[in-house]
Design an enzyme around this catalytic site. Structure first.
Site, PDB file in Angstrom:
ATOM      1  N   LYS A  55       0.723  -1.271   0.185  1.00  0.00           N
ATOM      2  CA  LYS A  55       0.053   0.083   0.058  1.00  0.00           C
ATOM      3  C   LYS A  55       0.783   1.120   0.220  1.00  0.00           C
ATOM      4  O   LYS A  55       0.524   2.225  -0.858  1.00  0.00           O
ATOM      5  CB  LYS A  55      -0.787   0.134   1.222  1.00  0.00           C
ATOM      6  CG  LYS A  55      -1.525  -0.932   1.926  1.00  0.00           C
ATOM      7  CD  LYS A  55      -2.126  -0.643   3.031  1.00  0.00           C
ATOM      8  CE  LYS A  55      -1.747  -0.384   4.551  1.00  0.00           C
ATOM      9  NZ  LYS A  55      -1.056  -1.809   4.849  1.00  0.00           N
ATOM     10  N   ARG A 102      -8.104   1.678  10.406  1.00  0.00           N
ATOM     11  CA  ARG A 102      -7.829   0.138  10.687  1.00  0.00           C
ATOM     12  C   ARG A 102      -8.769  -0.519  11.608  1.00  0.00           C
ATOM     13  O   ARG A 102      -8.403  -1.739  11.956  1.00  0.00           O
ATOM     14  CB  ARG A 102      -6.472   0.133  11.599  1.00  0.00           C
ATOM     15  CG  ARG A 102      -5.326  -0.050  10.423  1.00  0.00           C
ATOM     16  CD  ARG A 102      -4.068  -0.051  11.289  1.00  0.00           C
ATOM     17  NE  ARG A 102      -2.611  -0.995  10.752  1.00  0.00           N
ATOM     18  CZ  ARG A 102      -1.899  -0.173  10.230  1.00  0.00           C
ATOM     19  NH1 ARG A 102      -1.971   0.909   9.797  1.00  0.00           N
ATOM     20  NH2 ARG A 102      -0.866  -0.887  10.001  1.00  0.00           N
ATOM     21  N   ARG A 115      12.073  -6.467   3.333  1.00  0.00           N
ATOM     22  CA  ARG A 115      11.750  -5.220   3.375  1.00  0.00           C
ATOM     23  C   ARG A 115      12.602  -4.143   4.019  1.00  0.00           C
ATOM     24  O   ARG A 115      13.064  -4.537   5.176  1.00  0.00           O
ATOM     25  CB  ARG A 115      10.156  -4.656   3.862  1.00  0.00           C
ATOM     26  CG  ARG A 115       9.889  -3.211   3.622  1.00  0.00           C
ATOM     27  CD  ARG A 115       8.423  -2.949   3.910  1.00  0.00           C
ATOM     28  NE  ARG A 115       7.867  -3.208   5.247  1.00  0.00           N
ATOM     29  CZ  ARG A 115       6.518  -2.971   5.598  1.00  0.00           C
ATOM     30  NH1 ARG A 115       5.975  -2.561   4.626  1.00  0.00           N
ATOM     31  NH2 ARG A 115       6.327  -3.025   6.788  1.00  0.00           N
ATOM     32  N   ARG A 170      12.702  -2.230   9.727  1.00  0.00           N
ATOM     33  CA  ARG A 170      11.853  -1.832  10.524  1.00  0.00           C
ATOM     34  C   ARG A 170      11.569  -2.745  11.732  1.00  0.00           C
ATOM     35  O   ARG A 170      11.764  -3.950  11.618  1.00  0.00           O
ATOM     36  CB  ARG A 170      10.295  -1.704  10.266  1.00  0.00           C
ATOM     37  CG  ARG A 170      10.110  -0.325   9.503  1.00  0.00           C
ATOM     38  CD  ARG A 170       9.052  -0.126   8.684  1.00  0.00           C
ATOM     39  NE  ARG A 170       7.423  -0.905   9.414  1.00  0.00           N
ATOM     40  CZ  ARG A 170       6.449  -0.335   9.053  1.00  0.00           C
ATOM     41  NH1 ARG A 170       6.049  -0.087   7.890  1.00  0.00           N
ATOM     42  NH2 ARG A 170       5.404  -0.678   9.792  1.00  0.00           N
ATOM     43  N   ARG A 201       1.061  -8.726  13.693  1.00  0.00           N
ATOM     44  CA  ARG A 201       0.424  -7.913  12.781  1.00  0.00           C
ATOM     45  C   ARG A 201      -0.597  -8.206  11.978  1.00  0.00           C
ATOM     46  O   ARG A 201      -1.761  -7.927  12.005  1.00  0.00           O
ATOM     47  CB  ARG A 201       1.406  -6.858  12.387  1.00  0.00           C
ATOM     48  CG  ARG A 201       2.227  -5.873  13.099  1.00  0.00           C
ATOM     49  CD  ARG A 201       3.509  -5.601  12.504  1.00  0.00           C
ATOM     50  NE  ARG A 201       3.452  -4.651  11.388  1.00  0.00           N
ATOM     51  CZ  ARG A 201       4.281  -4.274  10.428  1.00  0.00           C
ATOM     52  NH1 ARG A 201       5.255  -5.279  10.242  1.00  0.00           N
ATOM     53  NH2 ARG A 201       3.681  -3.516   9.499  1.00  0.00           N
TER      54      ARG A 201
HETATM   55  P1  AMP Z   1       2.234   0.655   9.203  1.00  0.00           P
HETATM   56  O1  AMP Z   1       3.352   1.624   8.864  1.00  0.00           O
HETATM   57  O2  AMP Z   1       0.759   1.290   8.524  1.00  0.00           O
HETATM   58  O3  AMP Z   1       2.214  -0.720   9.111  1.00  0.00           O
HETATM   59  O4  AMP Z   1       1.704   0.881  10.911  1.00  0.00           O
HETATM   60  C1  AMP Z   1       3.010   0.478  11.625  1.00  0.00           C
HETATM   61  C2  AMP Z   1       2.462   0.539  13.142  1.00  0.00           C
HETATM   62  O5  AMP Z   1       1.922   1.815  13.457  1.00  0.00           O
HETATM   63  C3  AMP Z   1       1.158  -0.527  13.352  1.00  0.00           C
HETATM   64  O6  AMP Z   1       1.521  -1.718  13.565  1.00  0.00           O
HETATM   65  C4  AMP Z   1       0.178   0.276  14.496  1.00  0.00           C
HETATM   66  O7  AMP Z   1       1.053  -0.157  15.746  1.00  0.00           O
HETATM   67  C5  AMP Z   1       0.574   1.684  14.376  1.00  0.00           C
HETATM   68  N1  AMP Z   1      -0.444   2.379  13.381  1.00  0.00           N
HETATM   69  C6  AMP Z   1      -0.522   2.819  12.153  1.00  0.00           C
HETATM   70  N2  AMP Z   1      -1.635   3.292  11.469  1.00  0.00           N
HETATM   71  C7  AMP Z   1      -2.670   2.791  12.598  1.00  0.00           C
HETATM   72  C8  AMP Z   1      -3.847   3.047  13.012  1.00  0.00           C
HETATM   73  N3  AMP Z   1      -4.805   3.725  11.906  1.00  0.00           N
HETATM   74  N4  AMP Z   1      -4.551   2.716  14.135  1.00  0.00           N
HETATM   75  C9  AMP Z   1      -3.959   2.119  14.836  1.00  0.00           C
HETATM   76  N5  AMP Z   1      -2.405   1.860  15.070  1.00  0.00           N
HETATM   77  C10 AMP Z   1      -1.766   2.334  13.638  1.00  0.00           C
END
Ligand code: AMP
Length: 219
Positions: free
Chosen positions: A13, A88, A128, A161, A172
């Site tokens: 994404k 989310r 990644r 990461r 996750r």
């Molecule tokens: P991402 O980069 O989108 O995979 O986000 C990394 C981490 O940030 C996630 O595993 C959550 O801990 C937190 N996070 C990102 N977006 C959200 C969201 N919309 N709601 C809650 N936690 C979020």
């Protein structure tokens, strides 16, 4: 153009959002990116979010909802935006719908669901890497930088990461299945859902994405 990009971690994404945002000259609003930046800077938001993020859990709804509200009502988002990684949870999606009503801002045009089987996701996330300076994302096999460990765009160091470690990836994916997957139905009911096969190459996924976006313009 107001879009939501929905999908499990590692479906691509962020990569697609980056590309489309550049082409359409609209901001990519990535809650994960904003939170990571806050953690890096040690802000109160970052301190609150870090523990959840490192263990692969979601940050509490009220924290991210406040953050997104502030972004979407800023002048930068008047022409549109790509929400990458938000909403989310159903509570976040409902809060977004309430925000549109309360502020009188137009609602979403499309919700794009990027679909990839979990086994493939685990494989992708282990390879990644992202730039510690400009956040450009690479994959050591499918989309490697020209020089190993170095960003093509800015020369920054590429890092993995913390939450891309195998045990955290599984956590996750579980969170995705329980808390985020119900949004597919939520947006399907609203007639906004568009499915994209994200198992194919980055270019092929992008083509599908453009087809969806162009379909709006013609309609
Ligand atoms: P991402 O980069 O989108 O995979 O986000 C990394 C981490 O940030 C996630 O595993 C959550 O801990 C937190 N996070 C990102 N977006 C959200 C969201 N919309 N709601 C809650 N936690 C979020």
């Amino acid at each position: 153009m107001r879009l939501v990009f929905l999908g499990a971690p590692g479906v691509g994404k962020g990569t697609q959002a980056q590309r489309l945002a550049k082409q359409e000259k609209i901001p990519q609003v990535s809650t994960g990116e904003i939170l990571r930046e806050s953690v890096k800077r040690g802000t109160p938001l970052g301190l609150r979010a870090k523990g959840y993020m490192d263990s692969g859990k979601l940050v509490p709804d009220e924290v991210v909802i406040g953050l997104v509200r502030e972004k979407l009502t800023s002048p930068a988002c008047v022409r549109g935006y790509i929400l990458d990684g938000f909403p989310r949870t159903v509570a976040q999606a409902e809060a977004l719908d309430r925000m549109f009503k309360e502020t009188g801002t137009p609602g979403l045009d499309h919700v794009i669901s990027f679909e990839v089987p979990h086994e493939e996701i685990v494989r992708r996330l282990s390879g990644r890497r992202s730039c510690s300076t400009c956040q450009t994302v690479y994959h050591i096999e499918h989309d490697p930088p020209k020089r190993e460990g170095v960003c093509d765009k800015c020369g920054g160091a590429l890092v993995q990461r913390v939450d891309d470690k195998p045990e955290t990836v599984l956590a996750r994916l579980k969170v995705f299945d329980h808390q985020t997957r119900p949004l597919v139905e939520y947006y399907q009911k609203q007639g906004l859902l568009r499915r994209v096969d994200a198992t194919v190459s980055i270019d092929q996924v992008y083509k599908q994405l453009l087809a969806v976006v162009h379909a709006t313009r013609v309609a």
